[in-house]
Write a protein that holds these residues in place. Sequence first.
Motif, short mmCIF file in Angstrom:
data_model
loop_
_atom_site.label_atom_id
_atom_site.label_comp_id
_atom_site.label_asym_id
_atom_site.label_seq_id
_atom_site.Cartn_x
_atom_site.Cartn_y
_atom_site.Cartn_z
N MET A 225 0.83 -1.21 0.00
CA MET A 225 0.00 0.00 0.00
C MET A 225 0.87 1.26 0.00
N ARG A 226 1.97 1.26 0.74
CA ARG A 226 2.87 2.42 0.75
C ARG A 226 3.40 2.71 -0.66
N TYR A 227 3.70 1.66 -1.39
CA TYR A 227 4.20 1.84 -2.76
C TYR A 227 3.08 2.30 -3.69
N ARG A 228 1.90 1.73 -3.55
CA ARG A 228 0.79 2.05 -4.46
C ARG A 228 0.32 3.48 -4.32
N ILE A 229 0.33 4.04 -3.11
CA ILE A 229 -0.15 5.42 -2.94
C ILE A 229 0.97 6.45 -3.05
N GLY A 230 2.18 6.00 -3.39
CA GLY A 230 3.26 6.91 -3.72
C GLY A 230 4.16 7.34 -2.59
#
Length: 398
Positions: free
Chosen positions: A120-125
């Motif tokens: 999730m940290r990667y997906r939301i930038g």
Amino acid sequence: VGVLRSMLFFCTCIQSSGYSDQQSFVAFTLQITTFVLSNHSLSAPVLVSDCCGVLSSLLQEDGCSRSLMASPLLLRLLEMHSSDQIELCAPSSIEVVSGRKDLLRLRKRVLSNFAVAAEMRYRIGIDNQPVVFNAFLERASATLVSQSVVSSATFTVFCADVRALIKGTTTSYFLHKVMQWLIDLKEPIIRVLVALPSLSWDLVKTWAKMTNMCLSLLTSDLVSPLPTAFCSFVFDSLGFLLDQKAAALGQGFPLTVEELNLIARLLEGVLSGTWCNVGVMAHYGDTNVQRALHTVISKFVHADASEVMSLVKHRDCFFTAISGCFSVESATQAFRQDPGFADTSFRLAAFLVQCLKRSPLPSLIEAINVVFGEKTVVWQAGAHPFVVNLFGERSEEH
């Protein structure tokens, strides 16, 4: 322990009240979770279970996901795993964890939650690169490759960690990363199976989890060569397992319903979707595909119908796997050329009929149609007279 459990229960109450998006609440929850995992992960499993429940609920809430993901406390918590500061997940506790199912289950829950958070940290930038998720993969592979002689406990925990990472994966991008990582570990994995053949079923269970996740996330992935390479690895290891069984017990070796269930779930994930074209692999000479499918069918026919039908959650996968096996033309042709073709066909028909008497499942009816319907290889090979009799109709001779 009682004080900490009451505080975690308080977190659960606040979370359900609608105030869980407050940064102060997120910080408070993460501080308690960090304290528990860093100090009591082995000594108080019940606290770890409570923490996993709270963290899992937070990760599923859209309202607080941004504040939770951006929190430096969460990053610190994730980095604790990579630096072995969580005793439950550290290499030093592998022997202890492998001997207790409750601890192994908690370890998987912790790692699954961490994998979800990292993704999730990667997906939301927040993370420009999937550094944290890559660190989890490196930590799991170190469990396997850092030892010159891998024990059964180490491999069991490694497979459990892989399944936890797969469970925490929700996008095709991260599933591809796990897939490539597993392919890179092919040699050490095969080396372990050669030394400890009894551990093959841990790997089959892992492949079943992976292939079913591919079925869900990789809906149209035929362009990439990566799924084909991974699928070839799966069939290589499945063929190795069957060869080891044959060497130990003879060619007519039996498989338990639990073992057949794992293989059926694996084949369901491989043969039911579009993420990998097994037919093309078999057509262009992947002998492990033909051999594995042929051997699996010859084992399915000896399964106890009542036991298979009692597996309410997984019985459909048996019939889906049978349909898939007979949908691969080259594998079906190899089955037809087998000297024991007629006997196996009859046994397969008997098994399917016995299952049909217990419940007319759509997947079962489809399997009967695929295997014994007109224009199928089995029918054209002359197996139809006794099959027709078995289904209750009268042949011309009678």
